[in-house]
Design an enzyme around this catalytic site. Sequence first.
Site, PDB file in Angstrom:
ATOM      1  N   LEU A  34       0.932  -1.111   0.050  1.00  0.00           N
ATOM      2  CA  LEU A  34      -0.055  -0.216  -0.145  1.00  0.00           C
ATOM      3  C   LEU A  34       1.113   1.356   0.036  1.00  0.00           C
ATOM      4  CD1 LEU A  34      -2.422  -1.094   2.547  1.00  0.00           C
ATOM      5  CD2 LEU A  34      -2.965  -1.031   0.256  1.00  0.00           C
ATOM      6  N   SER A  35       0.092   2.524  -0.309  1.00  0.00           N
ATOM      7  CA  SER A  35       1.082   3.531  -0.313  1.00  0.00           C
ATOM      8  C   SER A  35       1.286   4.214   1.250  1.00  0.00           C
ATOM      9  CB  SER A  35      -0.027   4.679  -0.732  1.00  0.00           C
ATOM     10  OG  SER A  35       0.577   5.956  -0.628  1.00  0.00           O
ATOM     11  N   SER A  37       3.379   2.258   2.954  1.00  0.00           N
ATOM     12  CA  SER A  37       3.913   0.840   3.507  1.00  0.00           C
ATOM     13  C   SER A  37       5.298   1.173   3.806  1.00  0.00           C
ATOM     14  CB  SER A  37       3.343  -0.245   2.802  1.00  0.00           C
ATOM     15  OG  SER A  37       3.896  -0.170   1.456  1.00  0.00           O
ATOM     16  N   SER A  40       9.482   2.561  -1.068  1.00  0.00           N
ATOM     17  CA  SER A  40      10.616   3.536  -1.316  1.00  0.00           C
ATOM     18  C   SER A  40      11.577   3.580  -0.354  1.00  0.00           C
ATOM     19  CB  SER A  40      10.082   4.837  -1.761  1.00  0.00           C
ATOM     20  OG  SER A  40       9.145   4.696  -2.875  1.00  0.00           O
ATOM     21  N   SER A 107       1.876  -1.627  -7.280  1.00  0.00           N
ATOM     22  CA  SER A 107       1.576  -2.929  -8.106  1.00  0.00           C
ATOM     23  C   SER A 107       0.227  -3.747  -7.414  1.00  0.00           C
ATOM     24  CB  SER A 107       2.672  -3.761  -8.449  1.00  0.00           C
ATOM     25  OG  SER A 107       3.461  -3.748  -7.391  1.00  0.00           O
TER      26      SER A 107
END
Length: 200
Positions: A34-35, A37, A40, A107
């Site tokens: 998830l965003s 999470s 990056s 993704s």
Amino acid sequence: MKNDNVVWHQHKVTRTARAEQKRQQPCVLWFTGLSASGKSTIAGAVEQKLFELGHHTYLLDGDNVRHGLNKDLGFSDTDRVENIRRIGELSKLFADAGLIVLSAFISPFRSDRRLVRDLMADGEFVEIYMNTPLEVCEQRDPKGLYQKARKGEIKNFTGIDSEYEVPEHPEVILNTAECTVEECAALVIDYLRTHRIIHD
């Protein structure tokens, strides 16, 4: 679309030769989740460790790629599929160059991640699932995206009104709510050493 007039040209410098020159096994480390999470952040920490160990890497980040290569794509399911298709092909090319590729993308669909895995040789696609709970991701919300999605200002937001399909058999599972950045990065490095992708 397939074009019968396009033929693959085999060059003299091979994938194997490029990998041997770099003294490493090329692969794609695919960070999915998830965003917010930690994709990056952990990918960056892993790349830093690999760089310090003398390995040749390249980090592909979801937001960065959408500034250039994929700036023509939105966030509909169709565009998400195309986004990952392009990144998969790009990751394959970088791996062919002998690099360890770190790809950090939400993704959300299993079929897209499977498509990228199928592009790679056996053992060269390492799926890293960021199993950070939705509530933790929402609490972080560094870009304010969850708040906007909850208000209906952003449509098709993964985890809110667009589904995230959890990986069925990821090679590595990380939870940044329970482990520090350093601990998560160390787990990935340990996996790479154990599977002889990198050597000390």
